[in-house]
Design an enzyme around this catalytic site. Structure first.
Site, PDB file in Angstrom:
ATOM      1  N   HIS A  73      15.097 -13.917   6.972  1.00  0.00           N
ATOM      2  CA  HIS A  73      13.944 -14.698   8.257  1.00  0.00           C
ATOM      3  C   HIS A  73      14.077 -16.115   7.957  1.00  0.00           C
ATOM      4  O   HIS A  73      13.927 -16.753   9.174  1.00  0.00           O
ATOM      5  CB  HIS A  73      12.574 -14.168   7.893  1.00  0.00           C
ATOM      6  CG  HIS A  73      12.493 -12.660   8.195  1.00  0.00           C
ATOM      7  ND1 HIS A  73      12.432 -12.672   9.857  1.00  0.00           N
ATOM      8  CD2 HIS A  73      12.111 -10.943   8.078  1.00  0.00           C
ATOM      9  CE1 HIS A  73      11.964 -10.815   9.625  1.00  0.00           C
ATOM     10  NE2 HIS A  73      11.455 -10.751   8.098  1.00  0.00           N
TER      11      HIS A  73
ATOM     12  N   GLU B 178       5.642 -12.377  12.001  1.00  0.00           N
ATOM     13  CA  GLU B 178       4.894 -11.062  13.041  1.00  0.00           C
ATOM     14  C   GLU B 178       3.480 -11.111  12.906  1.00  0.00           C
ATOM     15  O   GLU B 178       3.172  -9.675  13.430  1.00  0.00           O
ATOM     16  CB  GLU B 178       5.437  -9.722  12.303  1.00  0.00           C
ATOM     17  CG  GLU B 178       6.947  -9.110  12.225  1.00  0.00           C
ATOM     18  CD  GLU B 178       7.712  -8.641  11.597  1.00  0.00           C
ATOM     19  OE1 GLU B 178       6.849  -7.880  11.135  1.00  0.00           O
ATOM     20  OE2 GLU B 178       8.883  -8.475  11.338  1.00  0.00           O
TER      21      GLU B 178
ATOM     22  N   HIS C 291       5.766 -13.782   6.355  1.00  0.00           N
ATOM     23  CA  HIS C 291       6.281 -12.911   7.212  1.00  0.00           C
ATOM     24  C   HIS C 291       5.322 -12.131   8.313  1.00  0.00           C
ATOM     25  O   HIS C 291       6.098 -12.034   8.958  1.00  0.00           O
ATOM     26  CB  HIS C 291       6.533 -11.386   6.101  1.00  0.00           C
ATOM     27  CG  HIS C 291       7.230 -10.892   6.933  1.00  0.00           C
ATOM     28  ND1 HIS C 291       6.586  -9.665   7.840  1.00  0.00           N
ATOM     29  CD2 HIS C 291       8.589 -10.547   6.650  1.00  0.00           C
ATOM     30  CE1 HIS C 291       7.968  -9.030   8.078  1.00  0.00           C
ATOM     31  NE2 HIS C 291       9.228  -9.679   7.735  1.00  0.00           N
TER      32      HIS C 291
ATOM     33  N   HIS D 151       0.796  -1.089  -0.029  1.00  0.00           N
ATOM     34  CA  HIS D 151       0.162   0.194  -0.261  1.00  0.00           C
ATOM     35  C   HIS D 151       0.772   1.320   0.343  1.00  0.00           C
ATOM     36  O   HIS D 151       0.449   2.604  -0.649  1.00  0.00           O
ATOM     37  CB  HIS D 151      -0.794  -0.204   1.498  1.00  0.00           C
ATOM     38  CG  HIS D 151      -1.858  -1.288   0.798  1.00  0.00           C
ATOM     39  ND1 HIS D 151      -2.020  -2.298   0.954  1.00  0.00           N
ATOM     40  CD2 HIS D 151      -3.087  -1.164   0.360  1.00  0.00           C
ATOM     41  CE1 HIS D 151      -2.833  -2.867   0.715  1.00  0.00           C
ATOM     42  NE2 HIS D 151      -3.968  -1.667  -0.216  1.00  0.00           N
TER      43      HIS D 151
HETATM   44 CO    CO Z   1      10.833  -8.665   8.368  1.00  0.00          CO
END
Ligand code: CO
Length: 277
Positions: free
Chosen positions: A224, A192, A162, A105
């Site tokens: 990650h 997350e 993620h 976005h």
């Molecule tokens: Co990250």
């Protein structure tokens, strides 16, 4: 006296039509991630050989890190300014994000700014990997077609997405739901967002799964995947699952290393190009 407002588009009326694609990723400074970006780059150029392809990374931190190594990557705004400077008139901006979350976005806002400036005759944006239910179906099919060959049906497969505070986070649970309708031993957790690793661990225990394959559900096997998923720290997924008596086989391969996923992004770039006409 000030004359009538200038029509930026009118100046371009005599300029020849010049179409370009801007591929936009979060970016990664890990060498292991480059294979994913190269794979997408190759596929997009193969699919649309007549259209020049440019790249931009949204992450300022990653761009700064790469600059220290002598690799200059543009931000989306910089890349678009360059395209304008090079007299491109029509630009398809293709997001290489996984979901339409915060970063997607943010990119939309930048593209909207360029739309408002009317520097291009037309600028449109392509969907990320998983935007519509049709995309999600394609993602499910691709996941099912690329499960580890050594895996037995009673063994689990855990994807690491993620995750985000953005409402688009709901896509991960929705994906898990769709996957489990086909194969109940496939899970989708996030670093997350929701579902988190504790929720997935609870599910694995409940179903008495004692071996899992861990795979990133991110375009690249970067930081990650290497650390939060497969790392040796106490809070990595490998450590958490192993600590609960579940054998782990991490597979360090980003989604953009699989042709099936890349095809979805390439198709979205194609839709954006079509919308330019
Ligand atoms: Co990250």
């Amino acid at each position: 006296m000030i004359g009538p407002p200038a029509q930026a588009g009118a100046h371009g009326a005599t300029a020849p039509k010049k179409v370009g694609i801007l591929l936009v990723a979060f970016g990664s400074s890990e060498a292991s991630a480059q294979v994913s970006f190269d794979n997408i780059d190759r596929a997009v150029r193969q699919a649309y050989p007549q259209v020049p392809v440019r790249w931009a990374y949204t992450s300022h931190i990653i761009r700064a890190k790469l600059a220290d190594q002598g690799k200059v990557l543009d931000s989306p705004a910089m890349a678009l300014a360059r395209l304008h400077d090079e007299k491109f008139t029509h630009v398809a901006v293709q997001s290489l994000h996984t979901i339409a979350g915060e970063e997607y976005h943010e990119l939309r806002r930048i593209v909207g700014g360029f739309q408002a400036m009317a520097l291009f005759e037309k600028i449109v944006m392509g969907h990320p990997l998983m935007a519509t239910q049709a995309d999600m179906e394609a993602v499910v099919d691709t996941i099912l077609a690329n499960l580890p060959q050594a895996r037995r049906a009673d063994e689990g497969v855990v994807f690491m997405g993620h995750g985000t505070h953005h409402p688009a986070d709901a896509g991960y649970a929705a994906l898990m739901y769709r996957l489990q309708l086909k194969d109940p031993q496939i899970f989708v957790g996030t670093v997350e967002g929701y579902p988190d690793v504790e929720l997935i661990l609870g599910q694995l225990k409940q179903r008495k799964i004692n071996k899992v394959y861990l795979m990133p559900f991110m375009s690249v096997a970067g930081d990650h995947a290497k650390n939060d998923m497969a790392g040796s720290e106490d809070d990595s997924w490998v450590s958490i699952f192993t600590g609960a008596g579940i054998q782990c086989v991490p597979i360090l391969k980003g989604t953009a290393e699989y042709d099936g996923f890349v095809k979805i992004w390439v198709a979205h770039a194609g839709e954006a190009l079509k919308a330019l006409h």
